[in-house]
Scaffold this motif. Structure first.
Motif, PDB file in Angstrom:
ATOM      1  N   GLU A  93      -6.308 -21.653  26.292  1.00  0.00           N
ATOM      2  CA  GLU A  93      -5.943 -20.626  27.255  1.00  0.00           C
ATOM      3  C   GLU A  93      -6.189 -21.151  28.664  1.00  0.00           C
ATOM      4  O   GLU A  93      -7.081 -21.979  28.884  1.00  0.00           O
ATOM      5  CB  GLU A  93      -6.779 -19.359  27.028  1.00  0.00           C
ATOM      6  CG  GLU A  93      -6.617 -18.733  25.650  1.00  0.00           C
ATOM      7  CD  GLU A  93      -5.223 -18.180  25.428  1.00  0.00           C
ATOM      8  OE1 GLU A  93      -4.551 -17.853  26.437  1.00  0.00           O
ATOM      9  OE2 GLU A  93      -4.816 -18.053  24.266  1.00  0.00           O
TER      10      GLU A  93
ATOM     11  N   ALA B 147     -13.295 -26.652  26.059  1.00  0.00           N
ATOM     12  CA  ALA B 147     -13.483 -25.307  25.499  1.00  0.00           C
ATOM     13  C   ALA B 147     -14.943 -24.895  25.561  1.00  0.00           C
ATOM     14  O   ALA B 147     -15.281 -23.749  25.907  1.00  0.00           O
ATOM     15  CB  ALA B 147     -12.973 -25.275  24.062  1.00  0.00           C
TER      16      ALA B 147
ATOM     17  N   THR C 151      -6.858 -27.093  27.077  1.00  0.00           N
ATOM     18  CA  THR C 151      -7.498 -25.841  26.671  1.00  0.00           C
ATOM     19  C   THR C 151      -6.455 -24.955  25.989  1.00  0.00           C
ATOM     20  O   THR C 151      -5.256 -25.066  26.277  1.00  0.00           O
ATOM     21  CB  THR C 151      -8.087 -25.092  27.872  1.00  0.00           C
ATOM     22  OG1 THR C 151      -7.047 -24.849  28.841  1.00  0.00           O
ATOM     23  CG2 THR C 151      -9.202 -25.893  28.532  1.00  0.00           C
TER      24      THR C 151
ATOM     25  N   THR D  41      -7.683 -21.654  32.240  1.00  0.00           N
ATOM     26  CA  THR D  41      -9.042 -21.451  32.738  1.00  0.00           C
ATOM     27  C   THR D  41      -9.166 -21.997  34.143  1.00  0.00           C
ATOM     28  O   THR D  41      -8.510 -22.984  34.498  1.00  0.00           O
ATOM     29  CB  THR D  41     -10.071 -22.136  31.821  1.00  0.00           C
ATOM     30  OG1 THR D  41     -11.368 -22.025  32.419  1.00  0.00           O
ATOM     31  CG2 THR D  41      -9.765 -23.609  31.616  1.00  0.00           C
ATOM     32  N   ASP D  42     -10.011 -21.358  34.947  1.00  0.00           N
ATOM     33  CA  ASP D  42     -10.283 -21.835  36.298  1.00  0.00           C
ATOM     34  C   ASP D  42     -11.434 -22.830  36.322  1.00  0.00           C
ATOM     35  O   ASP D  42     -11.701 -23.428  37.367  1.00  0.00           O
ATOM     36  CB  ASP D  42     -10.624 -20.656  37.217  1.00  0.00           C
ATOM     37  CG  ASP D  42      -9.397 -19.834  37.570  1.00  0.00           C
ATOM     38  OD1 ASP D  42      -8.292 -20.403  37.585  1.00  0.00           O
ATOM     39  OD2 ASP D  42      -9.551 -18.628  37.829  1.00  0.00           O
ATOM     40  N   ARG D  43     -12.122 -23.005  35.213  1.00  0.00           N
ATOM     41  CA  ARG D  43     -13.329 -23.837  35.219  1.00  0.00           C
ATOM     42  C   ARG D  43     -13.046 -25.319  34.983  1.00  0.00           C
ATOM     43  O   ARG D  43     -13.907 -26.152  35.230  1.00  0.00           O
ATOM     44  CB  ARG D  43     -14.310 -23.332  34.164  1.00  0.00           C
ATOM     45  CG  ARG D  43     -14.821 -21.917  34.436  1.00  0.00           C
ATOM     46  CD  ARG D  43     -15.908 -21.523  33.471  1.00  0.00           C
ATOM     47  NE  ARG D  43     -16.383 -20.184  33.740  1.00  0.00           N
ATOM     48  CZ  ARG D  43     -15.962 -19.084  33.118  1.00  0.00           C
ATOM     49  NH1 ARG D  43     -15.042 -19.193  32.160  1.00  0.00           N
ATOM     50  NH2 ARG D  43     -16.445 -17.907  33.421  1.00  0.00           N
TER      51      ARG D  43
ATOM     52  N   ASP E 154     -16.017 -24.225  29.197  1.00  0.00           N
ATOM     53  CA  ASP E 154     -15.479 -22.943  29.630  1.00  0.00           C
ATOM     54  C   ASP E 154     -16.318 -21.798  29.096  1.00  0.00           C
ATOM     55  O   ASP E 154     -16.616 -20.832  29.816  1.00  0.00           O
ATOM     56  CB  ASP E 154     -14.027 -22.828  29.167  1.00  0.00           C
ATOM     57  CG  ASP E 154     -13.296 -21.666  29.812  1.00  0.00           C
ATOM     58  OD1 ASP E 154     -13.548 -21.382  31.002  1.00  0.00           O
ATOM     59  OD2 ASP E 154     -12.474 -21.029  29.127  1.00  0.00           O
TER      60      ASP E 154
ATOM     61  N   VAL F 100      -4.985 -25.916  33.228  1.00  0.00           N
ATOM     62  CA  VAL F 100      -6.159 -26.318  33.994  1.00  0.00           C
ATOM     63  C   VAL F 100      -5.719 -26.756  35.383  1.00  0.00           C
ATOM     64  O   VAL F 100      -4.529 -26.939  35.641  1.00  0.00           O
ATOM     65  CB  VAL F 100      -6.902 -27.474  33.282  1.00  0.00           C
ATOM     66  CG1 VAL F 100      -7.314 -27.067  31.874  1.00  0.00           C
ATOM     67  CG2 VAL F 100      -6.052 -28.749  33.232  1.00  0.00           C
TER      68      VAL F 100
END
Length: 371
Positions: free
Chosen positions: A126, A104, A124, A128-130, A107, A344
């Protein structure tokens, strides 16, 4: 807050600045120090090999290590610090709850994070692309473990647990999988029952297997000893899906009592040429057989070095490049995709085994089931 730790790959010419990678590792209690030591050994070995081969596009990698001690707050502070130090990416962590906090925070900083070992599905809140992950999602591995138990005739099992998002998630996965196949899962509270009372409850329940969803060494070690030496429970299987028996501390603490305890590990049945070479190098570095966690550390750097060669240290470009990864790791070809559930980028899937220590030779592992 952070114990000074030597940084790997720090020697470089002024005109070729190193590319920094932040590494989160549990290196002090209450973190699982042995797991952290293996994870760091894999990270360090791979960084050394990358730098000996000329680095990434001629630039060395510098591993900046921070000890999380299994503390989410400490991990969050470490991510903030590492982001401020200008690391190109974040790597590592073994404990799922800590990795969740780190993900988190990474991100929020726009920092690419390759999680090495943590398996909690909801890494995560939500999508995320990271963030990407090498270890399999908990639901994947623990369902395979449940299939192993069901295939061995264990339809009524008990789990002894402590309060934790990770243990609660594991209990839910097992209960859903067993109930869908006509089995049952009884929960036993390690905080409310001492080992003797736990044995009483287990004998009364009639379960044929007890799974340890608790910390090591306490209360796992006294529970295993109590169950092993209770005549009423002579036929019960003791299991530890989270992988505690993988490490030498388990064998040292339990001796023969720690054999024949099935656990999950993330290795192929046979290593290929790269895996075999790395296994030998890790054994020399560690002074003992490397665990699957050491291979996860090595593979983490393999992936990040591949991305850095192609995209340089730009965080946004690295975070956008997870789906481009196609690199040979120690345990097979690594690539990332969006698996159902985890929000992820995920390697789908690393090899998964159910393994135990051979009662006739506790230093030797037996593969019981693969998936």
């Amino acid at each position: 807050m952070n114990t000074p730790i030597p940084r790997v790959g720090a020697d470089h010419r002024p005109d070729e600045p190193a590319i920094r990678i932040g590494a989160l590792v549990p290196l002090s209690p209450p973190g699982w120090v042995e797991a952290g030591r293996h994870l760091l050994a894999g990270l360090e070995l791979a960084v050394g090999e990358v730098n000996e081969a000329g680095g990434t596009a001629g630039r060395p990698i510098e591993l900046v290590v921070r000890d999380t001690a299994a503390d989410p707050g400490r991990a969050a502070a470490a991510v903030d610090e590492l982001a401020g130090l200008g690391v190109a990416a974040l790597a590592g962590e073994y404990h799922s709850v800590v990795a969740r906090t780190a993900a988190a925070r990474a991100d929020a900083h726009g920092l690419p994070y390759l999680c090495s070992s943590a398996v909690l599905d909801a890494l995560t809140d939500e999508p995320t692309d990271r963030v990407a992950r090498l270890a399999p999602a908990q639901s994947h591995g623990w369902r395979l473990y449940a299939d192993f138990l069901l295939g061995a005739g264990h339809e009524r099992i008990a789990v002894v647990t402590q309060p934790s998002v990770y243990w609660a998630s594991g209990t839910r996965i097992l209960r859903d999988h067993f109930s869908a196949r006509g089995g049952t899962v009884t929960g036993l509270d390690a905080g409310a029952l001492d080992p003797a009372a736990l044995c009483d409850a287990l004998a009364a329940d009639g379960a044929t297997a007890l799974l340890l969803l608790v910390g090591f060494p306490d209360p796992a070690v006294p529970i295993v000893k109590a169950v092993r030496h209770d005549e009423r429970l002579a036929g019960i299987l003791v299991g530890a899906p989270a992988g505690q028996p993988e490490f030498a501390d388990w064998a040292a603490s339990l001796g023969d009592d720690g054999a024949a305890v099935p656990f999950l590990r993330y290795l192929p049945e046979r290593l290929g040429p790269l895996g075999a070479r790395v296994a030998a190098a890790l054994r020399e570095r560690l002074g003992e057989a490397p665990s699957f966690v050491a291979f996860e550390g090595y593979d983490t750097v393999v992936v990040l070095a591949d991305l850095l060669r192609a995209h340089g240290p730009d965080r946004a470009r690295l975070a956008a490049a997870w789906p481009e990864v196609a690199v040979e790791g120690t345990r097979g070809r690594i690539g990332f995709s969006r698996a159902p559930g985890p929000g992820v980028w995920q390697w789908v899937w690393p090899p998964v085994q159910v393994v135990d220590r051979d009662p006739s030779a506790p230093d030797r592992f037996r593969v019981l089931h693969s998936g």
